[in-house]
Design an enzyme around this catalytic site. Structure first.
Site: not given
Ligand code: NAD
Length: 491
Positions: A179, A254, A288, A385
């Site tokens: 997704k 992650e 992240c 964050e």
């Molecule tokens: P997010 O959690 O808002 O969304 C991430 C993904 O999850 C998107 O594709 C979103 O559509 C989907 N999503 C949202 N709600 C969902 C649900 N209830 N069920 C299933 N899928 C759902 O995060 P974001 O704003 O896209 O990304 C930023 C975050 O990601 C930050 O916290 C960052 O630190 C983290 N991040 C972590 C890593 C790592 O490797 N540890 C890498 C990059 C980003």
């Protein structure tokens, strides 16, 4: 290059075919202008069902499992070559839908290609073990794929994060449904194009775009998904873990970070300042593993802050397409959130040594490079964050206090230490609760180095050889030879 070169409409990729979404379309914005850039098909529950069913059929065909692992690797090398050949188009897509510079977008393409060569090369090196059971028995382990791996990707580095999970899954014989993030979905469509052009049978790779609350939620709760890889925020991770718990399926989490770099008084201060500027201002801090806290020994605090302020002020804010140093935040809500943290820190008594506000002079979502001093560990800016170009500087008196502050948040993704004293570096690295520790250079790791969090930053590891172990489960085969204990065959 202009926005005209971006295709106006991008479809989902299910069961080897490009398809519209049952939910209509999602408008994708250029964060540097605030204008709609393109549209992407919006997947609904029916699309999720079709994608998972296609992945299931592919997995049950046993095509990847039965292939010689070296041939699986060969397929992956072909994907890498196709992706590398599309580097310019990918760079433009990442530049326009994610706000990166063209160089940053190109880096996404090359990192994606490298994940496919790295894990393609590892496909024939993941081995089982033989376990001695005495005469009359043979026992061995098999690293067996899970089946259908559902992978939910965030918007900040969609292509390389998507690629690192997809490459591991394919190298180990799983089938995948990805997704893509609704805010920056375009570069993953290019990966689907690359995969479409090689001989991977249909259904092994499926790409759907949709909102998290409906499409993402439906995917991770789907009854025929065997494995979940989630990269994103802590809040979403918690909700996905509930779905995984309901069905008792394994997951890789992650999640976010609030990573601290510690500058000891003996450090090369210019090196520490240069590394910190890269650690917090790369992709406008939307990383992240960003170095969002800097803990500085009191003796060198003012000098380090002066160097950082000078570096922050020298950054040219602007669209990535113009090659700016500091590019936009992904969306208007993200800009509001980041500025809100700055306002709250000011009200709580911290000082913006530079920045602290949005840049109203530009049409997109631009936040000035920001350095806050006088931050205390209890402030939201020091614990949560922010995900913007905002550095919180906190002073410390001695090593123990530095470790206490560094480890004092819920997160444990990365940490860093700046010192010329190798012994002190090891002592500190040993005590930091973080999945990856950088010494004297933030982001010093690479695709080869295992990456993932401690504490609320998640579990499981991506990158490096270790990541492959998240995509297989150990099967043990215990064989009784012959007819009697210790007997010879036929004896
Ligand atoms: P997010 O959690 O808002 O969304 C991430 C993904 O999850 C998107 O594709 C979103 O559509 C989907 N999503 C949202 N709600 C969902 C649900 N209830 N069920 C299933 N899928 C759902 O995060 P974001 O704003 O896209 O990304 C930023 C975050 O990601 C930050 O916290 C960052 O630190 C983290 N991040 C972590 C890593 C790592 O490797 N540890 C890498 C990059 C980003």
């Amino acid at each position: 290059m202009s926005e005209q070169q971006i295709k106006p409409y991008w479809q989902n990729y299910i069961d080897g075919a490009w398809v519209d979404g049952g939910g209509g379309r999602i408008a994708v914005e250029d964060p540097a202008s605030g204008e709609t850039l393109a549209e992407v098909a919006r997947a609904d529950g029916g699309d999720v069902d079709r994608a998972v069913a296609a992945a299931r059929r592919a997995f049950e065909s046993r095509y990847l499992q039965d292939l010689r692992p070296a041939e699986r690797g060969q397929l992956m090398f072909e994907i890498a070559e196709k992706v590398a050949g599309m580097a310019d188009e990918i760079a433009l897509a990442e530049c326009l839908d994610n706000g990166k510079t063209l160089a940053g977008g190109r880096n996404e393409a090359m990192a994606c290609a490298r994940y496919f060569t790295y894990y393609g090369g590892a496909a024939d090196k993941l081995e089982g073990r033989m376990i001695p059971l005495g005469a009359g028995y043979v026992d061995y382990t098999v690293p067996a794929p899970f089946g259908v791996s559902a992978q939910v990707v965030p918007w900040n580095f969609p292509l390389q994060i998507g690629a690192r999970s997809v490459a591991c899954a394919i190298a180990t014989g799983n089938a995948v449904v990805v997704k893509s993030p609704e805010l920056s979905p375009l570069s993953l469509c290019k990966l689907a194009e690359a995969i479409d052009q090689v001989g991977l049978p249909k259904g092994f790779f499926n790409l759907i775009c949709g909102y998290g609350h409906d499409c993402g939620g439906a995917l991770v709760a789907h009854g025929d998904v065997d494995h979940i890889v989630f990269t994103g925020s802590l809040a979403t991770g918690r909700s996905i873990l509930r779905a995984a718990a309901e069905r008792v399926i394994p997951s890789v989490m992650e999640l976010g970070g609030k990573s601290a770099g510690i500058v000891y008084a003996d450090a090369d201060l210019e090196q520490a300042a240069a590394s910190t500027a890269i650690g917090i201002f790369t992709h406008a801090g939307q990383v992240c593993s960003a170095q969002s806290r800097l803990l500085v020994h009191r003796r060198v605090h003012d000098e380090v802050v002066d160097r950082l302020v000078e570096r922050a002020r020298a950054l040219r804010l602007g669209p990535g397409i113009d090659g700016a140093d500091l590019t936009p935040l992904i969306s208007a809500p993200q800009l509001d959130k980041v500025e809100g943290y700055c306002l709250a820190a000011s009200q709580a008594g911290a000082d913006a040594a530079t920045g602290g506000r949005r840049d109203d002079g530009l049409p997109g979502h631009f936040m000035a490079a920001t350095v806050f001093t006088g931050v205390t560990p209890d402030m939201a800016m020091a614990r949560e964050e922010v995900f913007g170009p905002v550095l919180a500087v906190l002073p410390f008196e001695d090593e123990d206090e530095a470790i206490r502050i560094a480890n004092g948040t819920d997160y444990g993704l990365c940490a860093g230490v700046y010192t010329k004293d190798l012994e002190k570096a090891h002592w500190t690295a040993d005590r930091l609760s973080a999945g990856q520790v950088f010494v004297n250079e933030w982001f010093a790791g690479g695709i080869e180095t295992p990456f993932g969090g401690m504490k609320r930053s998640g579990f499981g590891r991506e990158k490096g050889q270790e990541a492959l172990l998240n995509y297989v489960q150990t099967k043990n085969v215990a064989v009784k030879l012959g007819s009697g204990a210790g007997g010879r065959p036929g004896g």
